[in-house]
Motif scaffolding. Structure first.
Motif, PDB file in Angstrom:
ATOM      1  N   GLY A  22       0.821  -1.207   0.000  1.00  0.00           N
ATOM      2  CA  GLY A  22       0.000   0.000   0.000  1.00  0.00           C
ATOM      3  C   GLY A  22       0.853   1.255   0.000  1.00  0.00           C
ATOM      4  O   GLY A  22       2.073   1.218  -0.081  1.00  0.00           O
ATOM      5  N   ILE A  23       0.185   2.406   0.085  1.00  0.00           N
ATOM      6  CA  ILE A  23       0.854   3.705   0.095  1.00  0.00           C
ATOM      7  C   ILE A  23       0.626   4.327   1.465  1.00  0.00           C
ATOM      8  O   ILE A  23      -0.510   4.489   1.900  1.00  0.00           O
ATOM      9  N   SER A  24       1.720   4.668   2.159  1.00  0.00           N
ATOM     10  CA  SER A  24       1.566   5.192   3.513  1.00  0.00           C
ATOM     11  C   SER A  24       2.145   6.589   3.692  1.00  0.00           C
ATOM     12  O   SER A  24       1.989   7.178   4.754  1.00  0.00           O
ATOM     13  N   SER A  25       2.840   7.119   2.709  1.00  0.00           N
ATOM     14  CA  SER A  25       3.390   8.464   2.852  1.00  0.00           C
ATOM     15  C   SER A  25       3.167   9.246   1.559  1.00  0.00           C
ATOM     16  O   SER A  25       2.936   8.662   0.503  1.00  0.00           O
ATOM     17  N   LYS A  27       0.698  10.851   0.487  1.00  0.00           N
ATOM     18  CA  LYS A  27      -0.569  10.437  -0.120  1.00  0.00           C
ATOM     19  C   LYS A  27      -1.158  11.481  -1.051  1.00  0.00           C
ATOM     20  O   LYS A  27      -1.913  11.146  -1.956  1.00  0.00           O
ATOM     21  N   PHE A  28      -0.792  12.751  -0.854  1.00  0.00           N
ATOM     22  CA  PHE A  28      -1.319  13.812  -1.716  1.00  0.00           C
ATOM     23  C   PHE A  28      -0.851  13.678  -3.167  1.00  0.00           C
ATOM     24  O   PHE A  28      -1.418  14.285  -4.067  1.00  0.00           O
ATOM     25  N   PHE A  30      -1.036  10.916  -4.906  1.00  0.00           N
ATOM     26  CA  PHE A  30      -1.695   9.784  -5.538  1.00  0.00           C
ATOM     27  C   PHE A  30      -3.199   9.985  -5.636  1.00  0.00           C
ATOM     28  O   PHE A  30      -3.807  10.678  -4.827  1.00  0.00           O
ATOM     29  N   SER A  31      -3.776   9.320  -6.630  1.00  0.00           N
ATOM     30  CA  SER A  31      -5.237   9.369  -6.810  1.00  0.00           C
ATOM     31  C   SER A  31      -5.903   8.450  -5.789  1.00  0.00           C
ATOM     32  O   SER A  31      -5.259   7.614  -5.149  1.00  0.00           O
ATOM     33  N   ALA A  32      -7.226   8.590  -5.673  1.00  0.00           N
ATOM     34  CA  ALA A  32      -7.985   7.734  -4.755  1.00  0.00           C
ATOM     35  C   ALA A  32      -7.852   6.262  -5.147  1.00  0.00           C
ATOM     36  O   ALA A  32      -7.758   5.388  -4.290  1.00  0.00           O
ATOM     37  N   ASP A  34      -5.245   4.855  -6.637  1.00  0.00           N
ATOM     38  CA  ASP A  34      -3.913   4.399  -6.228  1.00  0.00           C
ATOM     39  C   ASP A  34      -3.875   4.109  -4.730  1.00  0.00           C
ATOM     40  O   ASP A  34      -3.296   3.121  -4.289  1.00  0.00           O
ATOM     41  N   LEU A  35      -4.493   4.979  -3.943  1.00  0.00           N
ATOM     42  CA  LEU A  35      -4.497   4.803  -2.488  1.00  0.00           C
ATOM     43  C   LEU A  35      -5.305   3.581  -2.057  1.00  0.00           C
ATOM     44  O   LEU A  35      -5.018   2.977  -1.027  1.00  0.00           O
ATOM     45  N   THR A  38      -3.917  -1.872  -2.092  1.00  0.00           N
ATOM     46  CA  THR A  38      -3.118  -2.279  -0.929  1.00  0.00           C
ATOM     47  C   THR A  38      -2.137  -3.400  -1.259  1.00  0.00           C
ATOM     48  O   THR A  38      -1.601  -4.045  -0.373  1.00  0.00           O
TER      49      THR A  38
END
Length: 159
Positions: A22-25, A27-28, A30-32, A34-35, A38
Motif C-alpha cells: 500500500g501507500i503510507s506516505s 498520499k497527496f 496519488f489518486s484515490a 492508487d491509495l 493495498t
C-alpha cells in the motif's frame, strides 16, 4: 585482500529488493484509486544490484587509492516498475606524508567521479523530481594532527 605492506584491495557485490504494501506516505501525490490499492510493490529506493572494488598502493610515505562502484539503477516510473540506467563511477585519491618531527603532515588530492559519469538517481518521480549524481569534483586535503604521534623504535623521525 592484502599483499605485503604495499598493496591492499577489496571487492563486494550485493543483490537486493525492498517492497511495501500500500501507500503510507506522501498520499497527496496519488489518486484515490492508487491509495485504494493495498498490494505489494517495489519501493523507489530499491536497487537490484550493486558492486564495489578498490585497491590501495603504498610506497613509503606515498599512497594511491582507487575505487570503482557499479549500480544497476534505482526504481522509477509511476509504479516503480522501471529502472533508471545503471552506472559505473570511479574515484581516485593520492596522498603524501611529510614527517617534520612528531607531527606527520599529510597532503592529498581526491578526484570524485574521475571520468565525469553523468547518471540519474531519479527521473521525474513526482516526489523529489529528478536527481543526478555529482559531476567530477577535485579536492585538495591537508591534515595536521593536534597531538604528536608516538614514536616507535626502528622508524624514521625525531625522538
Amino acid at each position: 585482500m592484502r599483499v605485503g605492506p604495499w598493496l591492499s584491495g577489496f571487492a563486494n557485490m550485493s543483490y537486493g529488493f525492498a517492497q511495501g504494501e500500500g501507500i503510507s506516505s506522501a498520499k497527496f501525490l496519488f489518486s484515490a484509486a492508487d491509495l485504494a490499492n493495498t498490494g505489494w510493490q517495489t519501493l523507489d529506493h530499491a536497487q537490484t544490484l550493486t558492486g564495489n572494488a578498490g585497491a590501495t598502493l603504498r610506497d613509503g610515505r606515498f599512497t594511491l587509492s582507487g575505487t570503482v562502484g557499479y549500480a544497476s539503477g534505482l526504481r522509477t516510473g509511476p509504479d516503480n516498475n522501471a529502472h533508471v540506467p545503471g552506472h559505473v563511477v570511479t574515484d581516485l585519491s593520492a596522498q603524501y606524508t611529510f614527517l617534520p618531527r612528531a607531527y606527520p603532515v599529510r597532503v592529498g588530492i581526491d578526484v570524485v567521479n574521475l571520468f565525469d559519469e553523468q547518471y540519474a538517481f531519479r527521473i521525474a518521480n513526482g516526489f523529489v523530481g529528478s536527481s543526478f549524481g555529482a559531476p567530477r569534483s577535485v579536492y585538495v586535503t591537508l591534515s595536521i594532527p593536534l597531538a604528536a604521534e608516538p614514536h616507535h623504535e626502528g622508524e624514521g623521525g625525531v625522538k
